[in-house]
Design an enzyme around this catalytic site. Structure first.
Site, PDB file in Angstrom:
ATOM      1  N   ARG A   1      -1.184  -1.769 -18.870  1.00 59.33           N
ATOM      2  CA  ARG A   1      -2.371  -1.023 -18.883  1.00 59.33           C
ATOM      3  C   ARG A   1      -2.255   0.153 -17.721  1.00 59.33           C
ATOM      4  O   ARG A   1      -1.585  -0.185 -16.939  1.00 59.33           O
ATOM      5  CB  ARG A   1      -3.528  -1.812 -18.485  1.00 59.33           C
ATOM      6  CG  ARG A   1      -4.296  -2.384 -19.765  1.00 59.33           C
ATOM      7  CD  ARG A   1      -5.310  -3.734 -19.642  1.00 59.33           C
ATOM      8  NE  ARG A   1      -5.379  -4.033 -20.742  1.00 59.33           N
ATOM      9  CZ  ARG A   1      -5.856  -3.295 -21.900  1.00 59.33           C
ATOM     10  NH1 ARG A   1      -6.430  -2.148 -21.752  1.00 59.33           N
ATOM     11  NH2 ARG A   1      -5.587  -3.709 -23.000  1.00 59.33           N
TER      12      ARG A   1
ATOM     13  N   ASP B   1      -5.192  14.539 -24.969  1.00 59.19           N
ATOM     14  CA  ASP B   1      -5.254  13.016 -24.710  1.00 59.19           C
ATOM     15  C   ASP B   1      -4.533  12.174 -25.789  1.00 59.19           C
ATOM     16  O   ASP B   1      -5.226  12.239 -26.960  1.00 59.19           O
ATOM     17  CB  ASP B   1      -6.665  12.506 -24.503  1.00 59.19           C
ATOM     18  CG  ASP B   1      -6.946  11.127 -24.153  1.00 59.19           C
ATOM     19  OD1 ASP B   1      -5.777  10.385 -24.692  1.00 59.19           O
ATOM     20  OD2 ASP B   1      -7.916  10.787 -23.769  1.00 59.19           O
TER      21      ASP B   1
ATOM     22  N   TYR C   1       0.817  -1.057   0.036  1.00 57.61           N
ATOM     23  CA  TYR C   1       0.032   0.076  -0.002  1.00 57.61           C
ATOM     24  C   TYR C   1       0.839   1.195   0.030  1.00 57.61           C
ATOM     25  O   TYR C   1       1.958   1.359   0.797  1.00 57.61           O
ATOM     26  CB  TYR C   1      -1.035   0.093   1.382  1.00 57.61           C
ATOM     27  CG  TYR C   1      -2.456  -0.191   0.602  1.00 57.61           C
ATOM     28  CD1 TYR C   1      -2.888   0.562  -0.006  1.00 57.61           C
ATOM     29  CD2 TYR C   1      -3.020  -1.146   1.418  1.00 57.61           C
ATOM     30  CE1 TYR C   1      -4.237   0.406  -0.468  1.00 57.61           C
ATOM     31  CE2 TYR C   1      -4.457  -1.371   1.013  1.00 57.61           C
ATOM     32  CZ  TYR C   1      -5.069  -0.504   0.047  1.00 57.61           C
ATOM     33  OH  TYR C   1      -6.342  -0.658  -0.364  1.00 57.61           O
TER      34      TYR C   1
ATOM     35  N   LYS D   1      -1.013   1.372 -25.648  1.00 58.14           N
ATOM     36  CA  LYS D   1      -1.320   1.114 -27.266  1.00 58.14           C
ATOM     37  C   LYS D   1       0.201   1.147 -27.985  1.00 58.14           C
ATOM     38  O   LYS D   1       0.840   0.547 -27.800  1.00 58.14           O
ATOM     39  CB  LYS D   1      -2.413   2.273 -27.360  1.00 58.14           C
ATOM     40  CG  LYS D   1      -3.584   2.163 -26.399  1.00 58.14           C
ATOM     41  CD  LYS D   1      -4.583   3.266 -26.877  1.00 58.14           C
ATOM     42  CE  LYS D   1      -5.990   2.863 -26.224  1.00 58.14           C
ATOM     43  NZ  LYS D   1      -6.165   3.778 -24.791  1.00 58.14           N
TER      44      LYS D   1
ATOM     45  N   GLU E   1      -0.278   4.813  -0.489  1.00 57.26           N
ATOM     46  CA  GLU E   1      -1.088   6.068  -0.911  1.00 57.26           C
ATOM     47  C   GLU E   1      -0.259   7.120  -0.392  1.00 57.26           C
ATOM     48  O   GLU E   1       0.715   7.349   0.725  1.00 57.26           O
ATOM     49  CB  GLU E   1      -2.367   6.225   0.232  1.00 57.26           C
ATOM     50  CG  GLU E   1      -3.523   5.265  -0.137  1.00 57.26           C
ATOM     51  CD  GLU E   1      -3.920   4.262   1.038  1.00 57.26           C
ATOM     52  OE1 GLU E   1      -3.076   3.593   1.559  1.00 57.26           O
ATOM     53  OE2 GLU E   1      -5.033   4.330   1.000  1.00 57.26           O
TER      54      GLU E   1
ATOM     55  N   THR F   1      -2.704   6.684 -22.008  1.00 54.41           N
ATOM     56  CA  THR F   1      -2.484   5.565 -21.490  1.00 54.41           C
ATOM     57  C   THR F   1      -1.154   4.842 -21.860  1.00 54.41           C
ATOM     58  O   THR F   1      -0.580   5.540 -22.585  1.00 54.41           O
ATOM     59  CB  THR F   1      -3.654   4.342 -22.185  1.00 54.41           C
ATOM     60  OG1 THR F   1      -3.712   4.511 -23.392  1.00 54.41           O
ATOM     61  CG2 THR F   1      -5.135   4.822 -21.814  1.00 54.41           C
TER      62      THR F   1
END
Ligand code: DSN
Length: 421
Positions: free
Chosen positions: A232, A197, A51, A226, A53, A223
């Site tokens: 991803r 984008d 974790y 691609k 955060e 992203t």
């Protein structure tokens, strides 16, 4: 893999079946690719256990020394790769990255303006059923009906009329160069912010074979999976001025714990994208898309905008086969081992579940080392299948040839599942 096969044979079998499916078919979905072995190893690592955060040096939980190193390297590589002042590498996907930008610079109800979804835009650019369309007041610009390209004079006119707070440049089904410099000029003239984008074209931008939106856009989202050929997930790049607000919008604004195994895999992919071989790869993606486009045009298939400048092309089925929907066409091609997706074309009369077009792209087949000669064969097979009325004998014959080509061009550097103990 042996460990998984022993512990959970049901899931292991599905993973192996998917591995075989990918190996035995031609992936022409414009937004998909095959990651390298090193990216896969980072993705499957124990970094998933932690974790984290917060951000490097400012975490809520202890024990993040190694995680901080990974995320810092990833941030620095993203900045270097794209020439950005600040990078946030935590977004879980492209839509999260876009939403974080909206959270950072807009209030609910503010005006955004993006490309019409039906002309090639994206859901997260203000589509009415998407959170972006529900929370913000959307208007759109589209392509010119004759050229099927963006007319920047028309975009300027609409932006000056609508006066959005945020102008969005970027698309998920647009086969032409996007003029980010012109978008930047329009945004400055209209006094609005600009977000680019570049999810689809990030690899092309990183390699310098598509113009970069930096420094024209205040925010650049993408992203990684691609044309950039990473795992991803999403990334936000922005000017230093917006760094704090972007970071706060991602966490605690929108997400909880970051996926540090994915961030490590992003870092590996960014390192790969900085290598000279990646420039060659990106140039080959475009050369293959152009070759495929030319071969389809030679077989009388009409392409949206008449061709391509980037990694994708879209067939308008109506001229050769007015009765054939994109849904049927993509289904026949898939049965022959050629994986594409149905896609609306500009001013499509059919609904998005049917469409009059299919979209295809060359990032994944280029990763396998295929070139223009293979694109000629692929165009021939597409032509045969789409002209066949779904004839099973034709589909069977083409699928045999597809399989042969797949065997000649295995997915490179991809450890078989058996290698990952
Ligand atoms: N689903 C992606 C694409 O195929 O373009 C966009 O999010």
């Amino acid at each position: 893999m042996k460990v998984l096969q022993k512990a959970d044979p049901e899931i292991a079998e599905i993973i192996l079946a998917e591995q075989q499916r990918q190996a035995d078919t031609l992936e022409l979905i414009a937004s998909e690719n095959h990651v390298s072995g090193p990216v896969l190893v980072a993705l499957g690592s124990i970094l998933t256990d932690k974790y984290a955060e917060g951000y490097p040096g400012k975490r809520y939980y202890c024990g993040n020394t190694n995680i901080d190193s990974v995320e810092t390297i990833c941030i620095e590589r993203a900045k270097k790769l794209f020439g950005a002042e600040h990078a946030n590498v935590q977004p879980h996907c492209g839509t999260s990255a876009n939403l974080a930008v909206y959270m950072a610079c807009l209030k609910p109800g503010d005006k955004i303006m993006g490309m019409e979804l039906a002309h090639g835009g994206h859901l997260s650019h203000g589509m009415r059923l998407n959170v972006s369309g529900l929370f913000y007041n959307t208007s759109t610009y589209g392509v010119d009906p004759k050229t099927e390209r963006l007319d920047m004079g028309q975009v300027r006119k609409l932006v000056l009329e609508q006066r959005p707070a945020l102008l969005i440049a970027g698309a998920s089904a647009y086969p032409r160069i996007i003029d980010f410099e012109a978008f930047g000029q329009i945004a400055r003239e209209a006094g609005c912010l600009l977000m680019a984008d570049i999810a689809h074209i990030a690899g092309l931008v990183a390699a310098g074979v598509h113009p970069s939106p930096l420094p024209h856009a205040t925010f650049v989202t993408t992203t990684n999976h691609k044309t950039l050929r990473g795992p991803r997930g999403g990334v936000i790049l922005c000017t230093s001025e917006w760094a704090k607000r972007i970071d706060a919008a991602v966490f605690p604004g929108l997400q909880g714990g970051p996926l540090e195994h994915v961030i490590a895999a992003k870092a590996v992919a960014f390192c790969e994208a900085m290598k000279p071989e990646f420039k060659q790869y990106a140039a080959a993606i475009i050369a293959n898309a152009k070759a495929l486009a030319d071969e389809l045009l030679a077989r009388q298939w009409r392409l949206v905008s008449g061709g391509t400048d980037n990694h994708m092309l879209m067939i308008d089925l109506r001229t050769r086969r007015p009765d054939l929907t994109g849904h049927q066409a993509a289904g026949w091609l898939a049965a022959a081992g050629i994986i594409t997706n149905k896609n609306s074309i500009p001013f499509d009369q059919r609904k998005p579940m049917h469409t009059s077009g299919i979209r295809m792209g060359t990032p994944a087949v280029t990763t396998r080392g295929m070139g223009p000669a293979e694109m000629k064969a692929v165009a021939d097979w597409i032509d045969k299948v789409l002209s066949s009325d779904g004839d099973q004998a034709v589909i069977d014959e083409v699928s045999k040839q597809v399989l042969e080509m797949c065997r000649q061009f295995p997915i490179p550097n991809n450890p078989t599942c058996a290698d990952i103990e």
